[in-house]
Structure formats: structure tokens, C-alpha cells
Motif scaffolding. Structure first.
Motif, PDB file in Angstrom:
ATOM      1  N   HIS A 136     -11.107   6.215   4.406  1.00 41.35           N
ATOM      2  CA  HIS A 136     -11.065   4.823   3.744  1.00 41.35           C
ATOM      3  C   HIS A 136     -12.115   5.788   2.538  1.00 41.35           C
ATOM      4  O   HIS A 136     -12.395   5.566   2.233  1.00 41.35           O
ATOM      5  N   HIS A 162       0.958  -0.732   0.088  1.00 42.34           N
ATOM      6  CA  HIS A 162       0.349   0.148  -0.317  1.00 42.34           C
ATOM      7  C   HIS A 162       0.254   1.343   0.158  1.00 42.34           C
ATOM      8  O   HIS A 162       2.000   1.566   0.206  1.00 42.34           O
ATOM      9  N   TYR A 174       2.571 -11.130  -3.651  1.00 45.89           N
ATOM     10  CA  TYR A 174       1.257 -12.088  -3.064  1.00 45.89           C
ATOM     11  C   TYR A 174       0.809 -13.458  -3.590  1.00 45.89           C
ATOM     12  O   TYR A 174       0.229 -13.925  -2.921  1.00 45.89           O
ATOM     13  N   ARG A 230     -10.967 -15.253   6.579  1.00 52.41           N
ATOM     14  CA  ARG A 230      -9.834 -13.995   6.915  1.00 52.41           C
ATOM     15  C   ARG A 230      -9.546 -13.871   8.543  1.00 52.41           C
ATOM     16  O   ARG A 230      -8.850 -13.947   8.381  1.00 52.41           O
ATOM     17  N   LYS A 249      -5.874  -5.332   3.785  1.00 49.87           N
ATOM     18  CA  LYS A 249      -5.884  -5.303   2.459  1.00 49.87           C
ATOM     19  C   LYS A 249      -5.180  -6.661   1.550  1.00 49.87           C
ATOM     20  O   LYS A 249      -5.253  -7.088   0.691  1.00 49.87           O
ATOM     21  N   ARG A 250      -4.124  -6.449   2.277  1.00 53.08           N
ATOM     22  CA  ARG A 250      -3.406  -7.966   1.511  1.00 53.08           C
ATOM     23  C   ARG A 250      -4.026  -9.324   1.837  1.00 53.08           C
ATOM     24  O   ARG A 250      -3.983 -10.080   0.926  1.00 53.08           O
ATOM     25  N   SER A 302      -7.265  -9.190   1.580  1.00 52.15           N
ATOM     26  CA  SER A 302      -8.037  -8.929   0.182  1.00 52.15           C
ATOM     27  C   SER A 302      -7.650  -9.086  -1.291  1.00 52.15           C
ATOM     28  O   SER A 302      -8.390  -9.858  -2.030  1.00 52.15           O
ATOM     29  N   VAL A 303      -6.389  -8.482  -1.768  1.00 51.87           N
ATOM     30  CA  VAL A 303      -5.503  -9.146  -2.232  1.00 51.87           C
ATOM     31  C   VAL A 303      -4.738 -10.393  -2.410  1.00 51.87           C
ATOM     32  O   VAL A 303      -5.396 -10.861  -3.905  1.00 51.87           O
ATOM     33  N   SER A 323     -11.881   4.646  -1.007  1.00 54.58           N
ATOM     34  CA  SER A 323     -12.327   3.186  -1.023  1.00 54.58           C
ATOM     35  C   SER A 323     -11.935   2.814  -2.246  1.00 54.58           C
ATOM     36  O   SER A 323     -11.583   2.386  -3.484  1.00 54.58           O
ATOM     37  N   MET A 351      -5.227  -1.858   8.929  1.00 53.79           N
ATOM     38  CA  MET A 351      -5.414  -1.462   7.151  1.00 53.79           C
ATOM     39  C   MET A 351      -5.044  -2.426   6.243  1.00 53.79           C
ATOM     40  O   MET A 351      -4.996  -3.213   5.251  1.00 53.79           O
ATOM     41  N   LEU A 352      -3.245  -2.628   6.709  1.00 60.29           N
ATOM     42  CA  LEU A 352      -2.177  -3.227   5.375  1.00 60.29           C
ATOM     43  C   LEU A 352      -3.092  -4.249   5.417  1.00 60.29           C
ATOM     44  O   LEU A 352      -2.743  -4.999   4.325  1.00 60.29           O
TER      45      LEU A 352
END
Length: 431
Positions: free
Chosen positions: A208, A100, A373, A357, A336-337, A339-340, A210, A332-333
Motif C-alpha cells: 500500500h 482513486h 464527496y 466505518r 478510501k471513499r 476516509s475522504v 500510503s 480499498m476504493l
């Protein structure tokens, strides 16, 4: 969109464009279907490690970017004023990735490093470079410049164009109390390349950005503030997911156009570009201001590594930072990780269901992203099988088969012996 004939330009992220692209391939077809005349702009985003890191830009990455820009006929390349990686040889530490965009220190020394990085990129790109302000949840201690002053100095010293994201100005207003109007007042508006707008949402006092929600009124108000000062060469609506219907999207674009038109009625004309990417009035690329030496780069590298380590590896927060904000940024990081990884390997979430999750959050704690990733997805699957195996036998088998199919460099389809070799490798790893 039915109104696509009124669209002036689109953006293309380099991470989504393969090297060696033929301009007549599908990507160009899609761009030409969206932009009415090819003399308008197809803008290319670098979206790689950012230009705000301690290391000089990678010439290999810049060459790949130049190739994509030329293939698309883009008049402009953009990049963020941010860093996403730290560590490595300069700091004698392992390399770390944020996944990010993170803010750079707005100090004289940080500015000198950034200016040199921008000049290096400018020298290797076949078209103009524009840099974009980012949304930040926290700031560095002992900063010497406001956001507007920092951007002004950067443009003045390098001749780089500015891509102003008004949604990010709003984000920084909510999250850090920065005044968007004051930032706009300080900007050299003659260097404006174009503008970004985007939607977001507020949760627990944090905004956020988004790119997945409609553009709210406060962001449109910042756009109006900018448009009252200068006619934007172009405004790009960013929407990355949760796409609305075509009718809703057209209505949102129309609202943005009205905001710019109304705000500009009483504008005093300022020298501004006629379209995205056109040449600024002043000379570009003059090397003015102090030059960053290796000691400055090393100090920046140590600071960025300590910060990133606190965010992704659980080490103590560096002195002077808001520890509460860093904890929020760290969560948050990690989210997001996850989610990716889920977007790149959707089978993992399908196999593990609602447990994906929380399992990923436990896996990521103390395990920084270091190898990309795809490797992260494989490591997560193996960790789950070895350390937290699902109770259901069918789930364990599906997850094991997924790992076996993807853990090598080549597909196993039609290669039974290769598959058995990976099965044996999996057994030797402990399960």
C-alpha cells in the motif's frame, strides 16, 4: 524544518488552491517560506481526472490549471498516467468515479489515446507538462507493452517530461511482479523531470503506497538504481498524513540525499535536466505515431466503464481481469471513499462513533460515487437516518441537525426561516 534552506522545491495540488489566487496571499507566503529562492520550483499537480481517460481533457479544467501555474510561477505541471472517471454520454451510461488513480491499458490503442490527450494538455498549458507513473494493484488483460516501453513511447511521441515515482515502481514490483530495474533500463532518462519517493506498508502480500509511513529500504534501493543511471534533477518526498517530528523528517530527507549521492559516484553522465522543469535536449511535442480516432476512444471508454462499474457498482468483472485483485481494489476504493468523507465532514464520525466505518461500507455497497464527496456525505447521512437510524435519540437528532444545516446551498446561520424550510423538507423525505 530547520534545514529548509536546503529544500529546492515544493509541490502544490491544484485541488487545494482556489481560483483567482493572489500570488501574495498565504499560499505563496508558505511556498516562499519553504523554498529559499523563488527561481527554484513550486511545482503544480493537476490531480484531477487524469490524462488516461477516454475523453479529451476538459478545456475549462486546463484553463483553471494554467491560471494556478502562472499564479505560483511554476515551471512545471504534473499529472498522472491514469483514469478516475468513466461512463457518460459516449457509453450511454451513468458517470462513475473511482476516487482513486486506476491504471490505463498498456496497449497500442490506449497509448494513442493517451498521446493525443497529452498533446492537448501541452498545447493549453503555459509551462511544461510532466506525467507520472502510478502504483497499480492489477493490470489490464492483453497488454502489449511493459511499463518502461509504454513510458518510452509516450515521451518519444509527445516530448512530454517524465516524473518517475520510484515508490510506485516498488509497489508494482510487489503487487504485480514487475522489475523496477527493467523499467528504468527502458526509460529515456534525458526526459526525466524529477523523482518522487514515498513510504508505504505491506499487508497480506499487497503493498500500500500510503504516503503516511517512512520511506523503506526497498524504495530507497529503487531510487539508488535510478540515481546510478542519471543524476535526478530533484527528488520530492511525499508525505500526506501522520507527519513525524521535524527531526525525523530531516533525518529522512538526509537519508534520501545520501542514497542519491552514494549511488551516483560511479555514474556515467547522461543528458539530464539541471533542475525540475528545464527543457529536454530533444524537441518536444512532435506528433508522431498513430492518432486515436473516435472508435478507439469509444472502445477505451467501454472498457474503462465496465472495469469501473465492477469496482464501484458491484457488476461482474470484465473478462480477463484478476477477479481477486479487483475485489481487493474495490474494498480499498470504498475504504478510501469513507476516509475522504470523514476528512471533509469529521462531524459524521464524531456523531456516529465506532459505527461510522461499518455503516459507510454498507451504504457504499452498490452506490457508486457520482456527485463528489460533499454530496456523498449528505447522501450517507440521509441514508443512515432513513434506512439505519441509530438507536440513541441524541445521535439521531445530532445527525438530523447536521444534515439540515448542510443540505442546502447556503449556511443557515442567522436564517431561521430557511432552517424551518429545510426541517419541513427533511420531514417530507420520510423521517
Amino acid at each position: 524544518m530547520r534545514d529548509r534552506a536546503r529544500l529546492r522545491f515544493v509541490g502544490a495540488a491544484t485541488r487545494r488552491i482556489a481560483r483567482g489566487i493572489d500570488p501574495d496571499e498565504i499560499v505563496m507566503g508558505l511556498c516562499r517560506a519553504t523554498v529559499p529562492t523563488f527561481s527554484d520550483a513550486i511545482l503544480v499537480y493537476l490531480s484531477e481526472p487524469g490524462l488516461g481517460g477516454a475523453e479529451r481533457p476538459d478545456p475549462v479544467r486546463l484553463a483553471a490549471l494554467a491560471e494556478r501555474a502562472e499564479a505560483l510561477g511554476s515551471p512545471l505541471v504534473t499529472e498522472h498516467i491514469a483514469f478516475v472517471r468513466a461512463g457518460g454520454e459516449r457509453t450511454a451510461s451513468r458517470g462513475l468515479e473511482a476516487g482513486h488513480l486506476l491504471p490505463v491499458p498498456r496497449t497500442r490503442e490506449g497509448l494513442a489515446v493517451l498521446c493525443e490527450n497529452v498533446r492537448i494538455a501541452q498545447d493549453q498549458l503555459p509551462v511544461q507538462l510532466a506525467v507520472e507513473n502510478i502504483a497499480a494493484l492489477f493490470s489490464w488483460p492483453d497488454e502489449e507493452l511493459t511499463e518502461g516501453q509504454f513510458l518510452y513511447e509516450l515521451a518519444d511521441r509527445t516530448g512530454v517530461r517524465l516524473l518517475i515515482d520510484v515508490a510506485n515502481l516498488h509497489t508494482n514490483h510487489v503487487n504485480q511482479g514487475e522489475d523496477p530495474a527493467a523499467a528504468l533500463d527502458a526509460l529515456p532518462l534525458e526526459a526525466l523531470a524529477y523523482v518522487h519517493v514515498a513510504g508505504g506498508f505491506e499487508r497480506d502480500g499487497v503493498w500500500h503506497d500510503s504516503h503516511a509511513h517512512p520511506v523503506p529500504e526497498p524504495v530507497l534501493a529503487v531510487l539508488a538504481e535510478l540515481a546510478s543511471r542519471v543524476r535526478p534533477p530533484g527528488v520530492l518526498l511525499e508525505r500526506d498524513e501522520r507527519f513525524p517530528s521535524a527531526a525525523e523528517l530531516e533525518a529522512e530527507v538526509a537519508k534520501i540525499r545520501r542514497t542519491v549521492a552514494v549511488a551516483g559516484r560511479d555514474r556515467v553522465p547522461v543528458g539530464a535536466a539541471a533542475r525540475p522543469g528545464s527543457v529536454p535536449a530533444s524537441g518536444a511535442g512532435a506528433a508522431t505515431g498513430p492518432v486515436a480516432d473516435e472508435a478507439a476512444r469509444t472502445r477505451l471508454a467501454l472498457g474503462q466503464t465496465a472495469l469501473l462499474s465492477a469496482l464501484v457498482a458491484g457488476t461482474p468483472a470484465p473478462e480477463g481481469f484478476d477477479r481477486g485483485r479487483l475485489r481487493v481494489q474495490s474494498r480499498m476504493l470504498t475504504a478510501k471513499r469513507g476516509s475522504v468523507v470523514a476528512s471533509l465532514a469529521p462531524e459524521l464520525e464524531q456523531i456516529l462513533g465506532d459505527t461510522y466505518r461499518p455503516r459507510f461500507l454498507r451504504y457504499a455497497a452498490g452506490r457508486p460515487l457520482t456527485g463528489g464527496y460533499r454530496a456523498d456525505a449528505l447522501a450517507f447521512a440521509l441514508h443512515t437516518l432513513r434506512e439505519e437510524p441509530p438507536a440513541e435519540r441524541a445521535v439521531r437528532r445530532a445527525l438530523r441537525d447536521w444534515w439540515i444545516e448542510r443540505s442546502g446551498r447556503a449556511s443557515l446561520v442567522g436564517r431561521p426561516w430557511a432552517r424551518w424550510a429545510r426541517v419541513a423538507r427533511f420531514a417530507l423525505l420520510g423521517r
